[in-house]
Design an enzyme around this catalytic site. Structure first.
Site, PDB file in Angstrom:
ATOM      1  N   ASN A 164      -4.512   7.256   8.238  1.00 27.15           N
ATOM      2  CA  ASN A 164      -3.147   6.895   8.588  1.00 27.15           C
ATOM      3  C   ASN A 164      -2.763   7.499   9.945  1.00 27.15           C
ATOM      4  O   ASN A 164      -3.463   8.368  10.462  1.00 27.15           O
ATOM      5  CB  ASN A 164      -2.187   7.411   7.505  1.00 27.15           C
ATOM      6  CG  ASN A 164      -2.527   6.818   6.145  1.00 27.15           C
ATOM      7  OD1 ASN A 164      -2.968   5.685   6.060  1.00 27.15           O
ATOM      8  ND2 ASN A 164      -2.336   7.596   5.092  1.00 27.15           N
ATOM      9  N   VAL A 165      -1.649   7.040  10.499  1.00 27.51           N
ATOM     10  CA  VAL A 165      -1.215   7.504  11.824  1.00 27.51           C
ATOM     11  C   VAL A 165      -1.117   9.028  11.855  1.00 27.51           C
ATOM     12  O   VAL A 165      -1.629   9.680  12.770  1.00 27.51           O
ATOM     13  CB  VAL A 165       0.147   6.871  12.209  1.00 27.51           C
ATOM     14  CG1 VAL A 165       0.661   7.455  13.518  1.00 27.51           C
ATOM     15  CG2 VAL A 165       0.010   5.355  12.348  1.00 27.51           C
ATOM     16  N   ARG A 194       0.859  -1.185   0.000  1.00 24.86           N
ATOM     17  CA  ARG A 194       0.000   0.000   0.000  1.00 24.86           C
ATOM     18  C   ARG A 194       0.895   1.234   0.000  1.00 24.86           C
ATOM     19  O   ARG A 194       2.100   1.150   0.226  1.00 24.86           O
ATOM     20  CB  ARG A 194      -0.887  -0.012   1.245  1.00 24.86           C
ATOM     21  CG  ARG A 194      -1.893  -1.140   1.266  1.00 24.86           C
ATOM     22  CD  ARG A 194      -2.523  -1.286   2.647  1.00 24.86           C
ATOM     23  NE  ARG A 194      -3.200  -0.056   3.041  1.00 24.86           N
ATOM     24  CZ  ARG A 194      -3.369   0.324   4.304  1.00 24.86           C
ATOM     25  NH1 ARG A 194      -2.896  -0.401   5.301  1.00 24.86           N
ATOM     26  NH2 ARG A 194      -4.017   1.444   4.572  1.00 24.86           N
ATOM     27  N   SER A 209       0.523   4.033   1.979  1.00 21.11           N
ATOM     28  CA  SER A 209       0.578   4.840   3.197  1.00 21.11           C
ATOM     29  C   SER A 209       2.015   4.884   3.728  1.00 21.11           C
ATOM     30  O   SER A 209       2.832   3.997   3.450  1.00 21.11           O
ATOM     31  CB  SER A 209      -0.347   4.254   4.272  1.00 21.11           C
ATOM     32  OG  SER A 209       0.231   3.091   4.846  1.00 21.11           O
ATOM     33  N   SER A 238     -11.366   0.827  15.905  1.00 22.90           N
ATOM     34  CA  SER A 238     -11.508  -0.594  16.227  1.00 22.90           C
ATOM     35  C   SER A 238     -12.584  -0.866  17.276  1.00 22.90           C
ATOM     36  O   SER A 238     -12.597  -0.259  18.346  1.00 22.90           O
ATOM     37  CB  SER A 238     -10.142  -1.080  16.731  1.00 22.90           C
ATOM     38  OG  SER A 238     -10.248  -2.094  17.673  1.00 22.90           O
ATOM     39  N   THR A 291      -2.572  11.231   9.918  1.00 19.61           N
ATOM     40  CA  THR A 291      -3.916  11.816   9.766  1.00 19.61           C
ATOM     41  C   THR A 291      -4.636  11.833  11.114  1.00 19.61           C
ATOM     42  O   THR A 291      -5.259  12.824  11.499  1.00 19.61           O
ATOM     43  CB  THR A 291      -4.759  11.008   8.756  1.00 19.61           C
ATOM     44  OG1 THR A 291      -4.052  10.937   7.527  1.00 19.61           O
ATOM     45  CG2 THR A 291      -6.125  11.619   8.531  1.00 19.61           C
ATOM     46  N   ARG A 292      -4.541  10.732  11.835  1.00 14.73           N
ATOM     47  CA  ARG A 292      -5.218  10.632  13.135  1.00 14.73           C
ATOM     48  C   ARG A 292      -4.616  11.616  14.136  1.00 14.73           C
ATOM     49  O   ARG A 292      -5.337  12.264  14.897  1.00 14.73           O
ATOM     50  CB  ARG A 292      -5.134   9.197  13.663  1.00 14.73           C
ATOM     51  CG  ARG A 292      -5.835   8.189  12.760  1.00 14.73           C
ATOM     52  CD  ARG A 292      -5.862   6.818  13.373  1.00 14.73           C
ATOM     53  NE  ARG A 292      -6.082   5.778  12.370  1.00 14.73           N
ATOM     54  CZ  ARG A 292      -6.429   4.531  12.638  1.00 14.73           C
ATOM     55  NH1 ARG A 292      -6.604   4.158  13.877  1.00 14.73           N
ATOM     56  NH2 ARG A 292      -6.601   3.646  11.673  1.00 14.73           N
ATOM     57  N   CYS A 332     -14.234  -8.188  11.565  1.00 19.88           N
ATOM     58  CA  CYS A 332     -14.158  -6.833  12.132  1.00 19.88           C
ATOM     59  C   CYS A 332     -15.465  -6.385  12.781  1.00 19.88           C
ATOM     60  O   CYS A 332     -15.491  -5.392  13.485  1.00 19.88           O
ATOM     61  CB  CYS A 332     -13.803  -5.851  11.022  1.00 19.88           C
ATOM     62  SG  CYS A 332     -12.048  -5.529  10.965  1.00 19.88           S
ATOM     63  N   LYS A 366      -1.946  -8.084  11.387  1.00 22.29           N
ATOM     64  CA  LYS A 366      -3.319  -7.960  11.897  1.00 22.29           C
ATOM     65  C   LYS A 366      -4.338  -7.670  10.789  1.00 22.29           C
ATOM     66  O   LYS A 366      -5.537  -7.827  10.989  1.00 22.29           O
ATOM     67  CB  LYS A 366      -3.400  -6.915  13.010  1.00 22.29           C
ATOM     68  CG  LYS A 366      -3.141  -5.487  12.602  1.00 22.29           C
ATOM     69  CD  LYS A 366      -3.090  -4.575  13.829  1.00 22.29           C
ATOM     70  CE  LYS A 366      -2.764  -3.142  13.486  1.00 22.29           C
ATOM     71  NZ  LYS A 366      -3.826  -2.403  12.844  1.00 22.29           N
ATOM     72  N   ASP A 367      -3.861  -7.233   9.604  1.00 16.93           N
ATOM     73  CA  ASP A 367      -4.770  -6.965   8.483  1.00 16.93           C
ATOM     74  C   ASP A 367      -5.009  -8.190   7.602  1.00 16.93           C
ATOM     75  O   ASP A 367      -5.841  -8.141   6.694  1.00 16.93           O
ATOM     76  CB  ASP A 367      -4.193  -5.854   7.586  1.00 16.93           C
ATOM     77  CG  ASP A 367      -4.202  -4.490   8.264  1.00 16.93           C
ATOM     78  OD1 ASP A 367      -4.935  -4.336   9.261  1.00 16.93           O
ATOM     79  OD2 ASP A 367      -3.482  -3.596   7.795  1.00 16.93           O
ATOM     80  N   ARG A 387     -10.714   6.944  11.476  1.00 19.09           N
ATOM     81  CA  ARG A 387      -9.911   6.175  10.520  1.00 19.09           C
ATOM     82  C   ARG A 387      -8.858   7.073   9.890  1.00 19.09           C
ATOM     83  O   ARG A 387      -8.843   8.272  10.090  1.00 19.09           O
ATOM     84  CB  ARG A 387     -10.811   5.549   9.450  1.00 19.09           C
ATOM     85  CG  ARG A 387     -11.621   4.353   9.975  1.00 19.09           C
ATOM     86  CD  ARG A 387     -12.209   3.538   8.860  1.00 19.09           C
ATOM     87  NE  ARG A 387     -11.189   3.143   7.905  1.00 19.09           N
ATOM     88  CZ  ARG A 387     -11.405   2.932   6.606  1.00 19.09           C
ATOM     89  NH1 ARG A 387     -12.627   3.079   6.124  1.00 19.09           N
ATOM     90  NH2 ARG A 387     -10.437   2.580   5.796  1.00 19.09           N
ATOM     91  N   ARG A 438     -12.746  -3.577  18.939  1.00 21.41           N
ATOM     92  CA  ARG A 438     -12.003  -4.215  20.035  1.00 21.41           C
ATOM     93  C   ARG A 438     -11.529  -3.159  21.044  1.00 21.41           C
ATOM     94  O   ARG A 438     -11.671  -3.327  22.262  1.00 21.41           O
ATOM     95  CB  ARG A 438     -10.798  -4.975  19.453  1.00 21.41           C
ATOM     96  CG  ARG A 438      -9.861  -5.558  20.492  1.00 21.41           C
ATOM     97  CD  ARG A 438      -8.597  -6.095  19.841  1.00 21.41           C
ATOM     98  NE  ARG A 438      -7.842  -5.046  19.163  1.00 21.41           N
ATOM     99  CZ  ARG A 438      -7.047  -4.180  19.759  1.00 21.41           C
ATOM    100  NH1 ARG A 438      -6.889  -4.219  21.066  1.00 21.41           N
ATOM    101  NH2 ARG A 438      -6.406  -3.254  19.072  1.00 21.41           N
ATOM    102  N   ARG A 439     -10.979  -2.056  20.526  1.00 24.05           N
ATOM    103  CA  ARG A 439     -10.528  -0.980  21.422  1.00 24.05           C
ATOM    104  C   ARG A 439     -11.729  -0.287  22.067  1.00 24.05           C
ATOM    105  O   ARG A 439     -11.687   0.069  23.247  1.00 24.05           O
ATOM    106  CB  ARG A 439      -9.688   0.044  20.650  1.00 24.05           C
ATOM    107  CG  ARG A 439      -8.343  -0.502  20.207  1.00 24.05           C
ATOM    108  CD  ARG A 439      -7.578   0.485  19.348  1.00 24.05           C
ATOM    109  NE  ARG A 439      -6.351  -0.109  18.833  1.00 24.05           N
ATOM    110  CZ  ARG A 439      -5.881   0.089  17.610  1.00 24.05           C
ATOM    111  NH1 ARG A 439      -6.531   0.875  16.766  1.00 24.05           N
ATOM    112  NH2 ARG A 439      -4.760  -0.480  17.223  1.00 24.05           N
TER     113      ARG A 439
END
Length: 306
Positions: free
Chosen positions: A149-150, A11, A13, A127, A152-153, A238, A81-82, A147, A129-130
């Site tokens: 990229n790191v 990818r 990113s 997530s 972006t967040r 998911c 994890k993906d 959502r 889960r989180r």
């Protein structure tokens, strides 16, 4: 093409490129010539919907796997994890790299830890889960989908759209943002495989298998196989909050895992252990125990709603 040339699909990113370049450098140090092939996945195109609603993390690997099957690339580098629990016929995980920190981290605007956030503070995460683990610790917080990229967040946090965000420690570390971490959430059960990279190849491609063999980390593979067996047995995706974490202690393989409803009210957690060569059996055993203890009903309810 030269026998020593390898094409890696990835990818675009920043984090995906960091991970791919890590593998590229390791291969180049062994005398290979490496080309990167940048691929846009469905998961990269749809950024305004939660993963649970659009088909899960497998959307980050589908187009890359198709390129691998066509022979357009020789290997693919993914966040483990993906990677879906069942791979397309003809593909295999040729190597699982040494695991980076597997835990989640909280990054808040003012450095506060989870318990110190003000009542009603807004926490962003992509997530389920989180989300349920945050709700169990702090039911008063507003947990909202985030959502991107790191970087972006982190930008959205800085802009004041969130009071705190929760991310995978491994990605934060790899991107050089470790000093931003407010708290390592070691009491949160991480995602299956979180922290490791998976190198996917064609099953019959002996040339590539030999090229990447030295990147396979035995302990990380054992732990990943245990966690992935747990998730595969649950047939969870998911849409369901599920976490699993395997570790090795005193020559024993131990697994801690959970399955929860969407609110975190019915939260089934368990631990299983066994010998190192029993990774898959340990994962399956714990999954079956949680299913029998009410997990089956939770899964049925969630899939019925979605």
């Amino acid at each position: 093409m030269s026998k020593n040339t390898l094409r890696i699909g990835t990818r675009k990113s920043k984090l995906a490129l960091w991970q791919t370049n890590y593998v590229k450098e390791r291969l180049e140090s062994r005398g290979y010539s490496v080309e990167l092939v940048l691929i846009t996945t469905t998961g990269d195109k749809i950024l305004d919907a939660p993963l649970a609603k659009i088909g899960g993390k497998g959307l980050f690997v589908k187009e890359i796997e198709e390129a691998l099957l066509r022979g357009d690339i020789d290997l693919a580098v993914h966040s483990l994890k993906d990677v879906p629990m069942v791979l397309p016929e003809g593909l295999t995980l040729g190597a699982i790299t040494e695991r980076e920190e597997p835990f989640d981290v909280l990054i808040s605007r003012d450095g506060r830890r989870l318990q110190e956030l003000p009542e009603g503070a807004k926490v962003g995460t992509s997530s389920l889960r989180r989300q349920v683990q945050i709700k169990r610790k702090r039911p008063d917080l507003r947990v909202e989908t985030l959502r991107g990229n790191v970087d972006t967040r982190l930008r959205k946090l800085e802009e004041g759209l969130y009071d705190a965000i929760v991310l995978a420690y491994a990605g934060v570390k790899r991107m050089g943002f470790e000093e931003r971490v407010s708290q390592v959430l070691e009491d949160f059960i991480p995602a299956v495989g979180q922290g490791s990279l998976a190198i996917e190849i064609r099953q019959e491609d002996q040339r590539v298998y030999e090229a990447i063999a030295s990147l396979d980390h035995r302990e990380s593979r054992i732990r990943a196989e245990c966690e992935r067996a747990f998730l595969r047995e649950l047939q969870g995706g998911c849409q369901v909050p599920i976490g699993a974490y395997a570790w090795i202690e005193s020559e024993k393989l131990k697994l801690k895992a959970f399955i929860s409803d969407l609110e975190g009210k019915r939260f089934l957690e368990g631990v299983e252990e066994g010998d190192l060569h029993q990774a898959e059996q340990i994962g399956k055993k714990l999954a079956r125990r949680l299913l029998e203890g009410g997990g089956k009903e939770i899964l049925e309810e969630i899939y019925h709603q979605s």
